[in-house]
Design an enzyme around this catalytic site. Structure first.
Site, PDB file in Angstrom:
ATOM      1  N   SER A   1       0.797  -1.240   0.000  1.00 32.79           N
ATOM      2  CA  SER A   1       0.000   0.000   0.000  1.00 32.79           C
ATOM      3  C   SER A   1       0.824   1.282   0.000  1.00 32.79           C
ATOM      4  CB  SER A   1      -0.957   0.009   1.194  1.00 32.79           C
ATOM      5  OG  SER A   1      -2.075  -0.788   0.923  1.00 32.79           O
TER       6      SER A   1
ATOM      7  N   LYS B   1      -0.077   3.718  -2.655  1.00 31.33           N
ATOM      8  CA  LYS B   1      -1.108   4.763  -2.555  1.00 31.33           C
ATOM      9  C   LYS B   1      -0.514   6.163  -2.483  1.00 31.33           C
ATOM     10  CE  LYS B   1      -4.730   1.797  -0.614  1.00 31.33           C
ATOM     11  NZ  LYS B   1      -4.078   0.528  -0.256  1.00 31.33           N
TER      12      LYS B   1
ATOM     13  N   SER C   1      -5.978   3.583   4.453  1.00 30.65           N
ATOM     14  CA  SER C   1      -5.484   2.744   3.361  1.00 30.65           C
ATOM     15  C   SER C   1      -6.617   1.998   2.664  1.00 30.65           C
ATOM     16  CB  SER C   1      -4.434   1.747   3.868  1.00 30.65           C
ATOM     17  OG  SER C   1      -3.634   1.288   2.807  1.00 30.65           O
TER      18      SER C   1
END
Length: 451
Positions: free
Chosen positions: A68, A71, A132
């Site tokens: 993640s 992101k 997230s």
């Protein structure tokens, strides 16, 4: 007598040996080698945020899973779209079947989204940056580019533009494609993963907080309610446990992005600021005592930040609006004045090791856009950028810079006064004077050669 002398000699030697051991040990504790700080991770990096200088690295250029931390690129492109007025914070965007389906998987980090219902860009961004949320990231990718396929093309193009080196983006979330329920972007494969190096991740973080410092305001939010009082209400606790009030709280931490998949392991891009000095850290597949745990990514980041704050400092070489030694003025062509005083628009700083003398070198470069034959051409306005300056410290180990830089960021050097263009008559007289000056100089040289 001989025995007494021998005993004294032995005592002297013992004292000298103990002193040398003490000296070596104190020197080692004062400035350990950067590969001795014991970071347990597949890759790691430490960057001073204002200059982009790398101060520590472990396996920094290996392509690894980033989970993640992906992101951060999605955040960057959303913020860029808002800056370019292609999106706005209060704009309501619809949620596709794909984004909604991923958002309902609570084995992943998510807030629940309803297909075809509209959510503001701000709601989705906060859910992605704080919690997230994967479905929210997909919805934002589709809002920016129309489809996730178009978005990953933009992600890879932006990676090149930001000088991130070799990189591979295959989705907007950082999830393994195999977790996307067969809906992974066209043109990618089910076994594909997002891959970056620690250096590339640090470069992305560097650009995110430099180009969009407002991103830190969201990143440091400890907790927030998603759609409070509405369907899908969710309490979003930040996954960054180094923020104040959390289990691994660390003074000065205000970002940036965690990540975890079975493929990537435990990852974290951190940033912390104390006394005006900010550092960026990255750990990839972090472990503690050989075990991969959520806490490991924070304990390994702590080691790097402890090293950064205890061993380095940011030193001002030239204050803003101060004099640059050896470059107090610049030559001006075709002006009423033949030179102009200059100074840096911002302060010039270098990173140095605490307790160690630094060797500073000033780098000065004229602005090609306003010069001719190594001179700046009049007319020149006060405050015009006529050069750039930076400083480097040759004492530090050269581990490079993030973002494709080869030296510290160049600070603009501006004029302290205006210089008007000289009239044609003054220029003509000056030209004649230079002509005869050259003749006399050549003649003098010829005479000197005769004798």
């Amino acid at each position: 007598m001989r025995n007494a002398v021998q005993k004294q000699l032995i005592c002297v030697i013992a004292v000298m040996l103990m002193a040398s051991v003490f000296f070596v040990s104190t020197q080692a504790s004062a400035a350990p080698k950067t590969d001795d700080i014991g970071v347990e991770a597949d890759a790691a990096i430490l960057v001073e945020a204002s200059t982009g200088k790398v101060l520590y690295g472990k396996n920094t250029d290996a392509l690894l899973g980033i989970a993640s931390m992906t992101k951060m690129m999605t955040e960057y492109l959303v913020l860029e779209s808002i800056k370019d007025k292609k999106l706005s914070w209060d704009q309501r965007v619809p949620v596709s079947k794909y984004a909604a389906k991923i958002s309902q998987d609570y084995g992943l980090s998510n807030v629940p989204l309803i297909e075809n219902q509209k959510y503001t860009v701000k709601e989705l961004y906060d859910a992605m940056a704080i919690y997230s949320a994967n479905g929210a990231a997909i919805a934002l990718a589709e809002a920016v580019s129309g489809s996730e396929k178009g978005f990953i093309k933009l992600m890879n193009e932006t990676a090149k533009r930001l000088n991130m080196g070799e990189s591979k983006f295959v989705n907007s979330t950082g999830l393994s494609n195999s977790l996307l329920k067969g809906m992974y972007p066209k043109g990618t494969k089910e076994e594909d993963e997002n891959l970056l190096s620690a250096r590339a991740v640090a470069t992305l973080a560097y650009h995110l907080i430099h180009d969009y410092p407002e991103s830190l305001e969201v990143a440091k939010t400890p907790s927030k309610m998603f759609r409070q009082g509405q369907q899908g209400e969710t309490k979003m606790n930040n996954w960054n446990k180094m923020l104040p009030g959390f289990s691994a709280a660390y003074s000065g931490v205000d970002g940036l992005k965690t990540g975890h998949t079975d493929f990537a392991g435990q990852c974290f891009t951190g940033t912390a600021e104390r006394n005006g000095v900010r550092y960026i850290t990255v750990v990839m597949n972090a472990k503690e005592n050989g075990k991969s745990t959520e806490a490991a990514r924070f304990s390994q980041t702590k080691k790097i930040l402890d090293y950064a704050f205890s061993h380095f400092q940011l030193k001002e070489v030239v204050p803003a609006n101060g004099e640059i030694k050896g470059h107090e003025t610049i030559d001006v062509a075709k002006g009423k004045s033949k030179e102009a005083s200059v100074s840096p628009k911002n302060s010039v700083k270098i990173i140095t090791e605490k307790g160690r003398k630094d060797h500073t070198k000033i780098n000065f470069k004229l602005n090609d856009k306003v010069m001719n034959d190594q001179k700046v051409v009049a007319p020149i306005k006060k405050g015009e950028t006529v050069a750039y300056v930076s400083a480097t410290n040759s004492n530090l180990k050269d581990l490079g810079y993030v973002g494709g830089q080869t030296t510290d960021s160049m600070t603009p050097v501006v004029t302290n006064e205006s210089v008007e263009k000289a009239g044609w008559f003054s220029l003509a007289i000056r030209s004649i004077g230079n002509f005869f000056s050259d003749i006399w100089m050549n003649a003098a040289n010829t005479v000197n050669n005769w004798f």
